[in-house]
Write a protein that holds these residues in place. Structure first.
Motif, PDB file in Angstrom:
ATOM      1  N   SER A  68       0.868  -1.174   0.000  1.00 43.96           N
ATOM      2  CA  SER A  68       0.000   0.000   0.000  1.00 43.96           C
ATOM      3  C   SER A  68       0.903   1.221   0.000  1.00 43.96           C
ATOM      4  O   SER A  68       2.097   1.137   0.330  1.00 43.96           O
ATOM      5  CB  SER A  68      -0.896   0.016   1.242  1.00 43.96           C
ATOM      6  OG  SER A  68      -0.130   0.232   2.416  1.00 43.96           O
ATOM      7  N   ASP A 100      -4.639  -0.128  -6.504  1.00 42.17           N
ATOM      8  CA  ASP A 100      -5.588  -1.243  -6.572  1.00 42.17           C
ATOM      9  C   ASP A 100      -4.866  -2.519  -7.009  1.00 42.17           C
ATOM     10  O   ASP A 100      -5.084  -3.595  -6.445  1.00 42.17           O
ATOM     11  CB  ASP A 100      -6.730  -0.933  -7.546  1.00 42.17           C
ATOM     12  CG  ASP A 100      -7.717   0.090  -7.018  1.00 42.17           C
ATOM     13  OD1 ASP A 100      -7.802   0.274  -5.782  1.00 42.17           O
ATOM     14  OD2 ASP A 100      -8.405   0.716  -7.845  1.00 42.17           O
ATOM     15  N   ILE A 122     -10.039  -8.972   3.499  1.00 45.49           N
ATOM     16  CA  ILE A 122     -10.254  -7.520   3.484  1.00 45.49           C
ATOM     17  C   ILE A 122      -9.707  -6.899   4.776  1.00 45.49           C
ATOM     18  O   ILE A 122      -9.013  -5.880   4.741  1.00 45.49           O
ATOM     19  CB  ILE A 122     -11.749  -7.179   3.290  1.00 45.49           C
ATOM     20  CG1 ILE A 122     -12.182  -7.563   1.879  1.00 45.49           C
ATOM     21  CG2 ILE A 122     -12.010  -5.694   3.562  1.00 45.49           C
ATOM     22  CD1 ILE A 122     -13.688  -7.515   1.655  1.00 45.49           C
ATOM     23  N   SER A 126      -6.583  -4.239   4.973  1.00 42.60           N
ATOM     24  CA  SER A 126      -6.836  -2.884   5.490  1.00 42.60           C
ATOM     25  C   SER A 126      -6.364  -2.724   6.939  1.00 42.60           C
ATOM     26  O   SER A 126      -6.624  -1.698   7.565  1.00 42.60           O
ATOM     27  CB  SER A 126      -8.326  -2.538   5.369  1.00 42.60           C
ATOM     28  OG  SER A 126      -9.119  -3.446   6.100  1.00 42.60           O
ATOM     29  N   THR A 133      -6.485   1.011   1.800  1.00 43.96           N
ATOM     30  CA  THR A 133      -7.803   1.549   2.134  1.00 43.96           C
ATOM     31  C   THR A 133      -8.803   0.403   2.062  1.00 43.96           C
ATOM     32  O   THR A 133      -8.538  -0.634   1.420  1.00 43.96           O
ATOM     33  CB  THR A 133      -8.227   2.668   1.161  1.00 43.96           C
ATOM     34  OG1 THR A 133      -8.399   2.097  -0.144  1.00 43.96           O
ATOM     35  CG2 THR A 133      -7.204   3.806   1.117  1.00 43.96           C
ATOM     36  N   VAL A 134      -9.948   0.571   2.682  1.00 43.61           N
ATOM     37  CA  VAL A 134     -10.977  -0.479   2.635  1.00 43.61           C
ATOM     38  C   VAL A 134     -11.397  -0.718   1.188  1.00 43.61           C
ATOM     39  O   VAL A 134     -11.596  -1.870   0.773  1.00 43.61           O
ATOM     40  CB  VAL A 134     -12.177  -0.110   3.540  1.00 43.61           C
ATOM     41  CG1 VAL A 134     -13.310  -1.102   3.363  1.00 43.61           C
ATOM     42  CG2 VAL A 134     -11.741  -0.047   5.001  1.00 43.61           C
ATOM     43  N   LYS A 135     -11.509   0.341   0.421  1.00 40.29           N
ATOM     44  CA  LYS A 135     -11.876   0.203  -1.002  1.00 40.29           C
ATOM     45  C   LYS A 135     -10.826  -0.618  -1.756  1.00 40.29           C
ATOM     46  O   LYS A 135     -11.163  -1.512  -2.531  1.00 40.29           O
ATOM     47  CB  LYS A 135     -12.031   1.592  -1.624  1.00 40.29           C
ATOM     48  CG  LYS A 135     -12.473   1.567  -3.067  1.00 40.29           C
ATOM     49  CD  LYS A 135     -12.629   2.978  -3.612  1.00 40.29           C
ATOM     50  CE  LYS A 135     -12.952   2.924  -5.096  1.00 40.29           C
ATOM     51  NZ  LYS A 135     -13.011   4.249  -5.681  1.00 40.29           N
ATOM     52  N   GLN A 136      -9.550  -0.322  -1.526  1.00 42.68           N
ATOM     53  CA  GLN A 136      -8.479  -1.078  -2.176  1.00 42.68           C
ATOM     54  C   GLN A 136      -8.476  -2.533  -1.698  1.00 42.68           C
ATOM     55  O   GLN A 136      -8.274  -3.454  -2.499  1.00 42.68           O
ATOM     56  CB  GLN A 136      -7.115  -0.435  -1.889  1.00 42.68           C
ATOM     57  CG  GLN A 136      -6.918   0.909  -2.545  1.00 42.68           C
ATOM     58  CD  GLN A 136      -5.741   1.682  -1.979  1.00 42.68           C
ATOM     59  OE1 GLN A 136      -5.233   1.377  -0.898  1.00 42.68           O
ATOM     60  NE2 GLN A 136      -5.306   2.710  -2.703  1.00 42.68           N
ATOM     61  N   ASN A 138     -11.064  -4.280  -0.598  1.00 41.18           N
ATOM     62  CA  ASN A 138     -12.204  -4.937  -1.243  1.00 41.18           C
ATOM     63  C   ASN A 138     -11.871  -5.309  -2.681  1.00 41.18           C
ATOM     64  O   ASN A 138     -12.167  -6.418  -3.133  1.00 41.18           O
ATOM     65  CB  ASN A 138     -13.438  -4.022  -1.220  1.00 41.18           C
ATOM     66  CG  ASN A 138     -14.231  -4.150   0.045  1.00 41.18           C
ATOM     67  OD1 ASN A 138     -14.691  -5.223   0.407  1.00 41.18           O
ATOM     68  ND2 ASN A 138     -14.389  -3.037   0.752  1.00 41.18           N
ATOM     69  N   TYR A 139     -11.276  -4.379  -3.393  1.00 42.29           N
ATOM     70  CA  TYR A 139     -10.894  -4.628  -4.776  1.00 42.29           C
ATOM     71  C   TYR A 139      -9.892  -5.784  -4.852  1.00 42.29           C
ATOM     72  O   TYR A 139     -10.045  -6.704  -5.663  1.00 42.29           O
ATOM     73  CB  TYR A 139     -10.300  -3.364  -5.401  1.00 42.29           C
ATOM     74  CG  TYR A 139      -9.941  -3.534  -6.853  1.00 42.29           C
ATOM     75  CD1 TYR A 139     -10.900  -3.396  -7.849  1.00 42.29           C
ATOM     76  CD2 TYR A 139      -8.634  -3.857  -7.244  1.00 42.29           C
ATOM     77  CE1 TYR A 139     -10.573  -3.562  -9.184  1.00 42.29           C
ATOM     78  CE2 TYR A 139      -8.297  -4.027  -8.569  1.00 42.29           C
ATOM     79  CZ  TYR A 139      -9.275  -3.882  -9.539  1.00 42.29           C
ATOM     80  OH  TYR A 139      -8.949  -4.065 -10.863  1.00 42.29           O
ATOM     81  N   THR A 142     -11.544  -9.149  -4.025  1.00 49.27           N
ATOM     82  CA  THR A 142     -12.467  -9.540  -5.102  1.00 49.27           C
ATOM     83  C   THR A 142     -11.704 -10.022  -6.317  1.00 49.27           C
ATOM     84  O   THR A 142     -12.008 -11.079  -6.885  1.00 49.27           O
ATOM     85  CB  THR A 142     -13.390  -8.361  -5.472  1.00 49.27           C
ATOM     86  OG1 THR A 142     -14.139  -7.976  -4.312  1.00 49.27           O
ATOM     87  CG2 THR A 142     -14.352  -8.735  -6.589  1.00 49.27           C
TER      88      THR A 142
END
Length: 148
Positions: A68, A100, A122, A126, A133-136, A138-139, A142
């Motif tokens: 990150s 990402d 996740i 994070s 980030t939580v968004k990263q 999750n990506y 997934t």
């Protein structure tokens, strides 16, 4: 776009030419006029040597595994690497890094080591340790195939 040029006029009187002078001298009675344009915008700042070294070190870390942004800055400014936080940050930010994609790489690496649930991966990505980030996160989870 308007370009503003300023002419700087400098009168140079020389009493006697010096051996080490690399410019053409003029006689004492006639002054020499030097003009110099001033650029309309400042040049793009370049990285310091320390920042360039931080970039090189960051690139080496990114070759080995996903990081990150914050984790990479922390690694560069750690006791081991000892870059100043500002140099590490500027160095990392000067690179064109797809964070990402880094999250995906890190997620895949975790899955090679052991099994994770979607939420577990996740949370790991994070976490305070990895700092995606939580968004990263999750990506990454997934794209790694754990979350649907």
């Amino acid at each position: 776009m308007i370009i503003v040029l300023s002419t700087v006029v400098t009168l140079i009187e020389e009493s006697s030419p010096k051996k080490e002078d690399t410019f053409t001298t003029t006689p004492k009675s006639s002054p020499r006029v030097v003009t110099s344009p001033i650029p309309s915008s400042p040049p793009t700042p370049s990285l310091t040597i320390a920042q360039q070294n931080a970039v090189r070190r960051a690139e080496r870390y990114l070759e080995s595994r996903g990081f990150s942004r914050q984790r990479l800055i922390d690694q560069l400014s750690s006791r081991h690497e000892q870059f100043k936080i500002q140099d590490a940050t500027i160095g990392v930010d000067s690179l064109n890094i797809d964070w990402d994609r880094q999250a995906v790489r890190r997620a895949e690496r975790y899955l090679e080591m052991r099994g994770f649930s979607c939420q577990g991966l996740i949370d790991q990505l994070s976490s305070r340790h990895e700092q995606f980030t939580v968004k990263q996160a999750n990506y990454g989870a997934t794209q790694a195939g754990v979350c649907y």
